[in-house]
Design an enzyme around this catalytic site. Structure first.
Site, mmCIF file in Angstrom:
data_model
loop_
_atom_site.group_PDB
_atom_site.id
_atom_site.type_symbol
_atom_site.label_atom_id
_atom_site.label_comp_id
_atom_site.label_asym_id
_atom_site.label_seq_id
_atom_site.Cartn_x
_atom_site.Cartn_y
_atom_site.Cartn_z
ATOM 1 N N GLU A 1 -39.011 56.418 43.725
ATOM 2 C CA GLU A 1 -38.666 56.043 42.356
ATOM 3 C C GLU A 1 -38.770 54.539 42.159
ATOM 4 O O GLU A 1 -39.222 54.072 41.109
ATOM 5 C CB GLU A 1 -37.247 56.519 42.037
ATOM 6 C CG GLU A 1 -36.802 56.226 40.625
ATOM 7 C CD GLU A 1 -35.386 56.659 40.343
ATOM 8 O OE1 GLU A 1 -34.928 56.472 39.199
ATOM 9 O OE2 GLU A 1 -34.715 57.180 41.276
ATOM 10 N N HIS B 1 -36.544 54.806 34.861
ATOM 11 C CA HIS B 1 -36.179 55.663 35.986
ATOM 12 C C HIS B 1 -37.064 56.894 36.023
ATOM 13 O O HIS B 1 -37.849 57.158 35.101
ATOM 14 C CB HIS B 1 -34.714 56.105 35.861
ATOM 15 C CG HIS B 1 -33.732 55.012 36.088
ATOM 16 N ND1 HIS B 1 -33.222 54.717 37.329
ATOM 17 C CD2 HIS B 1 -33.162 54.128 35.219
ATOM 18 C CE1 HIS B 1 -32.388 53.682 37.234
ATOM 19 N NE2 HIS B 1 -32.329 53.320 35.959
ATOM 20 N N GLU C 1 -35.600 58.484 31.682
ATOM 21 C CA GLU C 1 -36.004 59.264 32.852
ATOM 22 C C GLU C 1 -37.375 59.838 32.512
ATOM 23 O O GLU C 1 -37.498 60.747 31.694
ATOM 24 C CB GLU C 1 -35.015 60.392 33.113
ATOM 25 C CG GLU C 1 -33.605 59.939 33.435
ATOM 26 C CD GLU C 1 -33.445 59.523 34.895
ATOM 27 O OE1 GLU C 1 -34.462 59.486 35.614
ATOM 28 O OE2 GLU C 1 -32.303 59.246 35.296
#
Length: 318
Positions: free
Chosen positions: A145, A200, A282
């Site tokens: 990530e 993210h 996200e």
């Protein structure tokens, strides 16, 4: 984002209510619907969380922002040492966003795994205490990530600079660990940012797909007072979500947000301690093979950066 540690406790998935999917679909304008169709064509295996009124909307008439689509982020990496100055200033060109300041917060840090003692120490997030940071998640093949967030951040910076914005990073992989979530919030506050976006990717279960944008809840406790930023942050988040659908072809999350692509939370220090408009995004689920195929594609990451950028531009131009 790995939902273990600070700012990353998992929101409880909601069971889809039996409300007609057309309620959500009706709220998506043609541009967003086109993105949804593209997503389905890529083989979506999950539902779209078809309950609730869809809040995703396109960013209006904001002109498309061009960029490269290769596997490397455009532009050089800044050489500023963020351990001395935690904000990394990038030179802004003339353009419609001249005079605007955008802080990009690439989630986690590629070096966090070497500094577990430092990132595990607790910091005050207003409502309670949480660990400084985490290592983040990764795909099953080991693409982290932290690598993903820095790549998208570099691409996003270049696109925003072309629009005249001054861009600052919370970190660029040039410090040994962190910064902690409370420091990340302070960087945006100190910069008097017009918008802050924390990038993210999720670490949810297989077959849970799609993106979602996390908005600050109204919190007034301890050092946290989000009242002044709740409304502008929601507008920022809605515009980013709408642009993200249109540009990437990805659908909103099928496991949180009831198909809207928007989630409100009060347990995130990065949002609780912010005094300027801020959201998290996200971009997809690294643990799902179909989402992972997108997240590991340089061409798709360029689209992700464009989707985020165009949402920011739309928000800042009003």
């Amino acid at each position: 984002m790995s939902y273990v540690g600070p700012d990353f406790d998992p929101p409880q998935p909601r069971r889809p209510r039996r409300r007609a999917l057309t309620v959500a679909a009706a709220a998506l304008v043609p541009g967003a619907l086109l993105g949804w169709v593209m997503y389905e064509a890529m083989g979506d295996s999950g539902n779209a969380g078809g309950s609730g009124n869809a809040a995703v909307r396109p960013s209006g008439t904001t002109p498309a922002i061009s960029g490269t689509s290769d596997d490397k982020p455009p532009g050089p990496t800044p050489t500023t040492d963020s351990t001395t100055d935690p904000t990394i200033d990038s030179t802004a060109a003339s353009g419609p966003l001249q005079g605007k300041v955008v802080v990009i917060d690439p989630g986690h840090n590629p070096n966090n795994f070497r500094h577990t003692a430092e990132i595990n120490r607790k910091v005050n997030i207003g409502t309670n205490w949480k660990e400084c940071d985490t290592t983040g998640t990764s795909t099953n093949d080991g693409y982290t990530e932290a690598e993903f967030t820095l790549d998208v951040a570099h691409r996003l910076r270049t696109l925003l600079q072309k629009q005249g914005a001054t861009v600052k990073f919370t970190q660029d992989g040039d410090r040994p660990w962190g910064p902690c979530v409370d420091e990340r919030a302070r960087i945006g506050n100190k910069a008097h940012a017009d918008a802050v976006v924390s990038i993210h990717a999720d670490g949810a279960d297989t077959d849970q797909r799609g993106f979602h944008v996390i908005l600050p809840a109204k919190v007034s406790e301890g050092a946290a007072d989000t009242g002044p930023i709740v409304t502008p942050s929601r507008e920022l988040g809605e515009r980013i979500a709408g642009s993200f659908v249109r540009v990437t072809g990805s659908a909103p999350s099928n496991y949180v947000g009831d198909g809207t692509g928007l989630v409100t939370r009060k347990d995130l220090g990065g949002l609780n301690l912010s005094t300027v408009p801020k959201v998290f995004i996200e971009c997809g689920n690294m643990r799902d093979s179909k989402d992972a195929a997108l997240l590991t594609s340089g061409a798709w990451r360029q689209k992700a950066a464009r989707g985020i950028s165009e949402g920011i531009v739309s928000f800042l131009r009003g």
